[in-house]
Design a protein around this motif. Structure first.
Motif, PDB file in Angstrom:
ATOM      1  N   LEU A   1       0.828  -1.203   0.000  1.00 27.71           N
ATOM      2  CA  LEU A   1       0.000   0.000   0.000  1.00 27.71           C
ATOM      3  C   LEU A   1       0.866   1.258   0.000  1.00 27.71           C
ATOM      4  O   LEU A   1       0.607   2.205  -0.732  1.00 27.71           O
ATOM      5  N   HIS A   2       1.929   1.232   0.796  1.00 27.66           N
ATOM      6  CA  HIS A   2       2.848   2.379   0.812  1.00 27.66           C
ATOM      7  C   HIS A   2       3.497   2.571  -0.558  1.00 27.66           C
ATOM      8  O   HIS A   2       3.584   3.690  -1.061  1.00 27.66           O
ATOM      9  N   ARG A   3       3.936   1.465  -1.159  1.00 29.34           N
ATOM     10  CA  ARG A   3       4.550   1.543  -2.498  1.00 29.34           C
ATOM     11  C   ARG A   3       3.561   2.079  -3.515  1.00 29.34           C
ATOM     12  O   ARG A   3       3.890   2.960  -4.311  1.00 29.34           O
ATOM     13  N   ASP A   4       2.338   1.566  -3.490  1.00 27.35           N
ATOM     14  CA  ASP A   4       1.337   2.012  -4.462  1.00 27.35           C
ATOM     15  C   ASP A   4       0.971   3.476  -4.261  1.00 27.35           C
ATOM     16  O   ASP A   4       0.754   4.206  -5.231  1.00 27.35           O
ATOM     17  N   ARG A   5       0.894   3.926  -3.043  1.00 27.24           N
ATOM     18  CA  ARG A   5       0.589   5.343  -2.793  1.00 27.24           C
ATOM     19  C   ARG A   5       1.750   6.237  -3.209  1.00 27.24           C
ATOM     20  O   ARG A   5       1.544   7.324  -3.740  1.00 27.24           O
ATOM     21  N   THR A   6       2.965   5.770  -2.979  1.00 24.11           N
ATOM     22  CA  THR A   6       4.144   6.549  -3.368  1.00 24.11           C
ATOM     23  C   THR A   6       4.214   6.679  -4.887  1.00 24.11           C
ATOM     24  O   THR A   6       4.545   7.736  -5.407  1.00 24.11           O
ATOM     25  N   GLU A   7       3.895   5.593  -5.586  1.00 25.86           N
ATOM     26  CA  GLU A   7       3.922   5.612  -7.052  1.00 25.86           C
ATOM     27  C   GLU A   7       2.649   6.212  -7.645  1.00 25.86           C
ATOM     28  O   GLU A   7       2.537   6.315  -8.853  1.00 25.86           O
ATOM     29  N   ARG A   8       1.708   6.581  -6.801  1.00 25.69           N
ATOM     30  CA  ARG A   8       0.427   7.165  -7.212  1.00 25.69           C
ATOM     31  C   ARG A   8      -0.309   6.276  -8.220  1.00 25.69           C
ATOM     32  O   ARG A   8      -0.794   6.740  -9.255  1.00 25.69           O
ATOM     33  N   ASN A   9      -0.359   4.990  -7.920  1.00 25.51           N
ATOM     34  CA  ASN A   9      -1.076   4.049  -8.778  1.00 25.51           C
ATOM     35  C   ASN A   9      -2.575   4.303  -8.685  1.00 25.51           C
ATOM     36  O   ASN A   9      -3.099   4.556  -7.608  1.00 25.51           O
ATOM     37  N   PRO A  10      -3.268   4.262  -9.815  1.00 21.64           N
ATOM     38  CA  PRO A  10      -4.725   4.478  -9.779  1.00 21.64           C
ATOM     39  C   PRO A  10      -5.415   3.292  -9.085  1.00 21.64           C
ATOM     40  O   PRO A  10      -4.944   2.173  -9.108  1.00 21.64           O
ATOM     41  N   GLY A  11      -6.516   3.576  -8.493  1.00 26.35           N
ATOM     42  CA  GLY A  11      -7.286   2.515  -7.839  1.00 26.35           C
ATOM     43  C   GLY A  11      -6.882   2.233  -6.413  1.00 26.35           C
ATOM     44  O   GLY A  11      -7.453   1.377  -5.773  1.00 26.35           O
ATOM     45  N   VAL A  12      -5.881   2.930  -5.931  1.00 23.38           N
ATOM     46  CA  VAL A  12      -5.463   2.747  -4.545  1.00 23.38           C
ATOM     47  C   VAL A  12      -5.995   3.922  -3.755  1.00 23.38           C
ATOM     48  O   VAL A  12      -5.767   5.079  -4.128  1.00 23.38           O
ATOM     49  N   PRO A  13      -6.742   3.667  -2.705  1.00 24.51           N
ATOM     50  CA  PRO A  13      -7.295   4.788  -1.942  1.00 24.51           C
ATOM     51  C   PRO A  13      -6.196   5.631  -1.311  1.00 24.51           C
ATOM     52  O   PRO A  13      -5.169   5.113  -0.878  1.00 24.51           O
ATOM     53  N   ALA A  14      -6.438   6.921  -1.311  1.00 25.31           N
ATOM     54  CA  ALA A  14      -5.480   7.815  -0.654  1.00 25.31           C
ATOM     55  C   ALA A  14      -5.585   7.630   0.850  1.00 25.31           C
ATOM     56  O   ALA A  14      -6.527   7.012   1.354  1.00 25.31           O
ATOM     57  N   GLU A  15      -4.631   8.166   1.537  1.00 23.21           N
ATOM     58  CA  GLU A  15      -4.692   8.065   2.991  1.00 23.21           C
ATOM     59  C   GLU A  15      -5.948   8.764   3.471  1.00 23.21           C
ATOM     60  O   GLU A  15      -6.367   9.781   2.922  1.00 23.21           O
ATOM     61  N   GLY A  16      -6.554   8.203   4.493  1.00 22.33           N
ATOM     62  CA  GLY A  16      -7.782   8.768   5.038  1.00 22.33           C
ATOM     63  C   GLY A  16      -7.538  10.141   5.623  1.00 22.33           C
ATOM     64  O   GLY A  16      -6.408  10.517   5.952  1.00 22.33           O
ATOM     65  N   PRO A  17      -8.594  10.930   5.735  1.00 24.93           N
ATOM     66  CA  PRO A  17      -8.423  12.263   6.303  1.00 24.93           C
ATOM     67  C   PRO A  17      -7.998  12.164   7.769  1.00 24.93           C
ATOM     68  O   PRO A  17      -8.389  11.244   8.480  1.00 24.93           O
ATOM     69  N   ALA A  18      -7.192  13.095   8.151  1.00 25.31           N
ATOM     70  CA  ALA A  18      -6.753  13.122   9.545  1.00 25.31           C
ATOM     71  C   ALA A  18      -7.958  13.420  10.432  1.00 25.31           C
ATOM     72  O   ALA A  18      -8.833  14.194  10.080  1.00 25.31           O
TER      73      ALA A  18
END
Length: 129
Positions: free
Chosen positions: A102-119
């Protein structure tokens, strides 16, 4: 002679019980393997083998405990340590793999991966007057 060489002396009820747990354990491991091959995404794929490994190992450990307890005429329970070890380490490994992916996918901004939830907004403490 080792215990395995006396396997022909295993009573029929114990042989049926051992066979039952071996078939259940092997079937669960097979289902986990099929799920690993068939499911499309990494996040779906890591779930099936985890369950197959945990429950499949449980069935095989149970069969081993019954087999060696009956043949050696004393309780053989040290296999429980194997079951505990697998049951504890498998979910932890699953979580580590999922979080790393999940960290890798978010770092690479892969589509279909949810962004981190709101603080979460800070909770305001009202003055009690």
């Amino acid at each position: 002679m080792s215990t395995i060489e006396h396997a022909s002396e295993l009573p029929a009820w114990a042989a049926i019980l051992v066979s039952f747990f071996l078939v259940i354990g092997a079937s669960l491991a097979l289902i986990g393997t099929i799920g690993f091959v068939r499911l499309p995404t990494f996040y779906e794929r890591i779930h099936a083998p985890t369950l197959g490994t945990s429950w499949g190992t449980g069935g095989i450990v149970m069969a081993s405990m019954i087999f060696f307890t009956v043949l050696s005429t004393r309780p053989v329970v040290h296999e429980i340590l194997i079951g505990i070890f697998v049951t504890v380490t498998t979910p932890v490994t699953l979580m580590l793999l999922a979080r790393a992916a999940l960290h890798r996918d978010r770092t690479e901004r892969n589509p279909g991966v949810p962004a981190e939830g709101p603080a979460q907004p800070p909770v305001e403490i009202a003055d009690a007057e």
